[in-house]
Write a protein that holds these residues in place. Structure first.
Motif, short mmCIF file in Angstrom:
data_model
loop_
_atom_site.label_atom_id
_atom_site.label_comp_id
_atom_site.label_asym_id
_atom_site.label_seq_id
_atom_site.Cartn_x
_atom_site.Cartn_y
_atom_site.Cartn_z
N SER A 139 0.82 -1.22 0.00
CA SER A 139 0.00 0.00 0.00
C SER A 139 0.85 1.26 0.00
N LEU A 140 2.09 1.19 0.54
CA LEU A 140 2.96 2.36 0.54
C LEU A 140 3.71 2.55 -0.78
N ILE A 141 3.78 1.51 -1.60
CA ILE A 141 4.56 1.58 -2.84
C ILE A 141 4.08 2.74 -3.72
N GLY A 142 2.78 2.89 -3.84
CA GLY A 142 2.25 3.96 -4.69
C GLY A 142 2.67 5.34 -4.21
N ILE A 143 2.58 5.56 -2.90
CA ILE A 143 2.96 6.86 -2.34
C ILE A 143 4.45 7.12 -2.57
N MET A 144 5.27 6.11 -2.29
CA MET A 144 6.72 6.27 -2.45
C MET A 144 7.10 6.49 -3.91
N ALA A 145 6.46 5.74 -4.80
CA ALA A 145 6.76 5.89 -6.23
C ALA A 145 6.39 7.30 -6.70
N LEU A 146 5.25 7.80 -6.23
CA LEU A 146 4.83 9.16 -6.59
C LEU A 146 5.88 10.18 -6.17
N TRP A 147 6.30 10.15 -4.89
CA TRP A 147 7.23 11.16 -4.39
C TRP A 147 8.61 11.02 -5.04
N MET A 148 9.06 9.79 -5.26
CA MET A 148 10.36 9.62 -5.92
C MET A 148 10.30 10.16 -7.35
N GLY A 149 9.17 9.93 -8.03
CA GLY A 149 8.99 10.46 -9.38
C GLY A 149 8.97 11.98 -9.38
N VAL A 150 8.25 12.55 -8.42
CA VAL A 150 8.20 14.02 -8.31
C VAL A 150 9.60 14.58 -8.07
N MET A 151 10.37 13.94 -7.19
CA MET A 151 11.72 14.43 -6.90
C MET A 151 12.64 14.28 -8.11
N ASN A 152 12.51 13.22 -8.87
CA ASN A 152 13.33 13.07 -10.08
C ASN A 152 12.96 14.12 -11.11
N ILE A 153 11.68 14.42 -11.24
CA ILE A 153 11.25 15.49 -12.15
C ILE A 153 11.81 16.82 -11.67
N ALA A 154 11.75 17.07 -10.35
CA ALA A 154 12.28 18.31 -9.79
C ALA A 154 13.78 18.43 -10.07
N LYS A 155 14.49 17.32 -9.97
CA LYS A 155 15.93 17.34 -10.24
C LYS A 155 16.20 17.64 -11.71
N GLU A 156 15.50 16.93 -12.59
CA GLU A 156 15.71 17.11 -14.03
C GLU A 156 15.30 18.50 -14.52
#
Length: 190
Positions: free
Chosen positions: A42-59
């Motif tokens: 159940s936490l995978i979706g939340i973690m994937a979302l935030w990691m994706g957001v942070m990678n977008i923020a970095k790029e």
């Protein structure tokens, strides 16, 4: 740490045998391991979302922009790594995810930050002041939104799962300030 877990498991099994509760122990192990897997999934979706957001923020350069705003703070906390854009970038992403309560998602960025700081470390066998400071901040971590705790409270049927946000923010802010002050007072000169 591994030895402590082995001792705890052995003591638990020995106690369940002594008190005739081995069958109960088996039932608990099976049911709780299933709950653990359900919770993790159940936490995978939340973690994937935030990691994706942070990678977008970095790029997109947002992390670099935030880094420029926070440069005085980063320079104070990590004076010897400020020139390493990669290390600072990973530190900022880790801290951002921790602040947003996605601490499990922050782990990957924390490991990369430690790798980059180790590359800059002149004495590879001893953690640098910056590495110690990063660990202390990472462990105390100010949290605006404690996602994992909110998820647990929601799953357990709390009427208002978000009522702990202010208390959590206050407690984590105090622990982070105490950690930073302690590190600065005990820093090794090198």
């Amino acid at each position: 740490m591994g030895k402590i877990w082995v001792y705890m498991i052995c003591i638990g099994i020995a106690n369940s045998i002594i008190f005739g509760k081995l069958e109960d122990l088996n039932k608990i192990i099976i049911s709780e391991s299933a709950r653990g897997i359900d919770f993790t999934i159940s936490l995978i979706g939340i973690m994937a979302l935030w990691m994706g957001v942070m990678n977008i923020a970095k790029e997109s350069g947002l992390v670099d922009l935030i880094g420029k705003w926070l440069e005085p703070v980063i320079k104070f906390l990590f004076p010897k790594i400020i020139k390493s854009k990669e290390a600072v970038s990973f530190i900022l992403m880790n801290m951002s995810l921790n602040i947003l309560g996605a601490s499990n998602g922050a782990t990957a960025f924390g490991l990369k930050a430690m790798e980059k700081m180790q590359e800059l470390n002149p004495n590879k066998s001893i953690a640098s002041n910056e590495m110690i400071m990063f660990l202390v901040i990472n462990m105390s971590s100010i949290q605006l939104v404690p996602i994992t705790v909110l998820k647990i409270r929601l799953d357990e049927g709390a009427v208002n799962p978000s009522e702990i946000i202010f208390t959590t923010l206050f407690a984590t802010a105090i622990s982070t300030i105490v950690g930073i002050v302690s590190c600065k007072l005990m820093e090794r000169s090198s």
